[in-house]
Design a protein around this motif. Structure first.
Motif, PDB file in Angstrom:
ATOM      1  N   SER B  10       0.838  -1.205   0.000  1.00 23.91           N
ATOM      2  CA  SER B  10       0.000   0.000   0.000  1.00 23.91           C
ATOM      3  C   SER B  10       0.872   1.254   0.000  1.00 23.91           C
ATOM      4  CB  SER B  10      -0.906   0.020   1.229  1.00 23.91           C
ATOM      5  OG  SER B  10      -1.747  -1.097   1.228  1.00 23.91           O
ATOM      6  N   THR B  11       1.932   1.201   0.758  1.00 27.85           N
ATOM      7  CA  THR B  11       2.836   2.354   0.824  1.00 27.85           C
ATOM      8  C   THR B  11       3.486   2.586  -0.531  1.00 27.85           C
ATOM      9  OG1 THR B  11       3.288   1.866   3.141  1.00 27.85           O
ATOM     10  CG2 THR B  11       4.812   3.346   2.017  1.00 27.85           C
ATOM     11  N   LYS B  26      -2.459   7.254   7.815  1.00 26.59           N
ATOM     12  CA  LYS B  26      -3.881   6.911   7.789  1.00 26.59           C
ATOM     13  C   LYS B  26      -4.287   6.341   6.429  1.00 26.59           C
ATOM     14  CE  LYS B  26      -8.443   8.770   8.770  1.00 26.59           C
ATOM     15  NZ  LYS B  26      -9.277   9.988   8.812  1.00 26.59           N
ATOM     16  N   ALA B  27      -3.842   7.005   5.367  1.00 29.00           N
ATOM     17  CA  ALA B  27      -4.183   6.544   4.018  1.00 29.00           C
ATOM     18  C   ALA B  27      -3.607   5.159   3.761  1.00 29.00           C
ATOM     19  CB  ALA B  27      -3.661   7.542   2.987  1.00 29.00           C
ATOM     20  N   ALA B  32      -4.433  -0.657   3.171  1.00 27.86           N
ATOM     21  CA  ALA B  32      -3.945  -1.995   3.545  1.00 27.86           C
ATOM     22  C   ALA B  32      -4.970  -2.735   4.401  1.00 27.86           C
ATOM     23  CB  ALA B  32      -2.626  -1.861   4.299  1.00 27.86           C
ATOM     24  N   ASP B  33      -6.027  -2.022   4.742  1.00 24.74           N
ATOM     25  CA  ASP B  33      -7.050  -2.581   5.628  1.00 24.74           C
ATOM     26  C   ASP B  33      -6.413  -3.100   6.918  1.00 24.74           C
ATOM     27  OD1 ASP B  33      -9.637  -3.148   6.305  1.00 24.74           O
ATOM     28  OD2 ASP B  33      -9.559  -5.209   5.546  1.00 24.74           O
ATOM     29  N   ALA B  34      -5.663  -2.239   7.543  1.00 27.27           N
ATOM     30  CA  ALA B  34      -4.993  -2.590   8.798  1.00 27.27           C
ATOM     31  C   ALA B  34      -5.247  -1.478   9.811  1.00 27.27           C
ATOM     32  CB  ALA B  34      -3.492  -2.741   8.568  1.00 27.27           C
ATOM     33  N   GLY B  35      -4.991  -1.753  11.049  1.00 27.43           N
ATOM     34  CA  GLY B  35      -5.184  -0.752  12.090  1.00 27.43           C
ATOM     35  C   GLY B  35      -3.867  -0.106  12.469  1.00 27.43           C
TER      36      GLY B  35
END
Lengths: 187, 187
Positions: B10-11, B26-27, B32-35
């Motif tokens: 994602s990064t 945050k983005a 990545a659908d992670a917390g």
DNA sequence: GTCTATACGATGATAGAC
DNA sequence: GTCTATCATCGTATAGAC
């Protein structure tokens, strides 16, 4: 300098150093030594102020380039003068860098001055290549617009190489490489 | 895909699209659908995660370029293949774009992979030019490192022109211009 | 024209529960 | 390993006093 003037100049500097995304109204205000109220009185907001700044920067770049390209010398010499013109290489191109800014590219109004400037530059250089062909300095088979694109791309890419390596040497190397390919064979 | 893996990918995407300054944790987490907890468990923070992403992108670009440059054909043909290789031109170069990011350039660790990749590329192309000189395909007077710098700069600058105009045409024009200058005279 | 106050979401990170 | 607070600061803008 008037307040709007200081705001525009500060924005120009910050856009050059940090790009659009990396430039906050707050940073602009500090550098311009102005308050929030001033900025929102004279400009509608960040995009509006940036537009004024970008337009001025684009105009300035055009004038600088025209000064060299319209100078004395043969077509080859004028292109060489443009390529070798003194630059703050490690700071990058104040116009070209905006091209990597997602918010600039996404906004047609902000992108327009960038596009027009680079397009003008390619056209101007293509004209000089045509002159060179007419005078027999350049081969008749050359595609003037393609050569012009290569010239401008070498400059813009030269900034990338220089900033990556932290030294202007790579910029100069690219320019010399292109010039060696472009050099008229025989006198 | 594991969570750290998704975070890195994602990064990579966001760095390509928006650059370092324009990419927020945050983005990354959303994509990545992670917390938050996951991210700070696996990485020390934004720079640490960005470093992993940049290293991988750089490595990937190297592999892609090597695949083309080490392919079959004469030296000229291999350079041509590199220049004409399919690219997502309007997205820009995922490595070269980082060069316009003030926070990347200011951080030696983040800049290193960018520098090394572009430097490796120039060296690799210079080697091919040397081969061409040895085989008589290129003029003996050519400076291999300068030609290589011009080749890489044309590509990097081509992205700038394309993004400014919103069309890949300018990239292609620059490449054709350079190739026409580089073409071996006579067969 | 310029200033201060106010607002609200985003940024980048830490702490501690589970 | 992941989640949910919680935090201080920044980013971008509006409102209204002076």
């Amino acid at each position: 300098m008037s307040t709007p003037e200081r705001l525009i100049e500060s924005t120009r500097e910050l856009l050059w150093e940090r790009g659009y995304v990396g430039t906050s109204p707050k940073a602009i205000l500090e550098r311009a030594d102005a308050g929030q109220g001033s900025m929102y009185h004279h400009f509608k907001g960040k995009p509006d102020l940036a537009l004024a700044a970008i337009r001025r920067t684009a105009e300035e770049m055009r004038a600088t380039a025209a000064g060299v390209l319209d100078g004395p010398g043969t077509p080859y010499e004028r292109i060489e003068a443009y390529l070798r013109r003194e630059r703050d290489v490690l700071r990058g191109c104040p116009v070209g860098r905006l091209t990597m800014d997602p918010d600039v590219i996404a906004n047609p109004e902000l992108r327009a001055p960038v596009d027009e400037t680079l397009d003008w530059l390619r056209g101007r250089i293509a004209g000089i290549v045509e002159e060179g062909k007419a005078q027999g300095q350049f081969a008749p088979g050359m595609d003037a617009r393609e050569i012009a694109a290569a010239v401008v791309a070498t400059v813009q890419g030269g900034y990338v190489l220089a900033r990556a390596s932290g030294s202007p040497a790579a910029f100069d190397a690219g320019v010399r490489g292109l010039l060696s390919l472009l050099a008229p064979r025989s006198a």
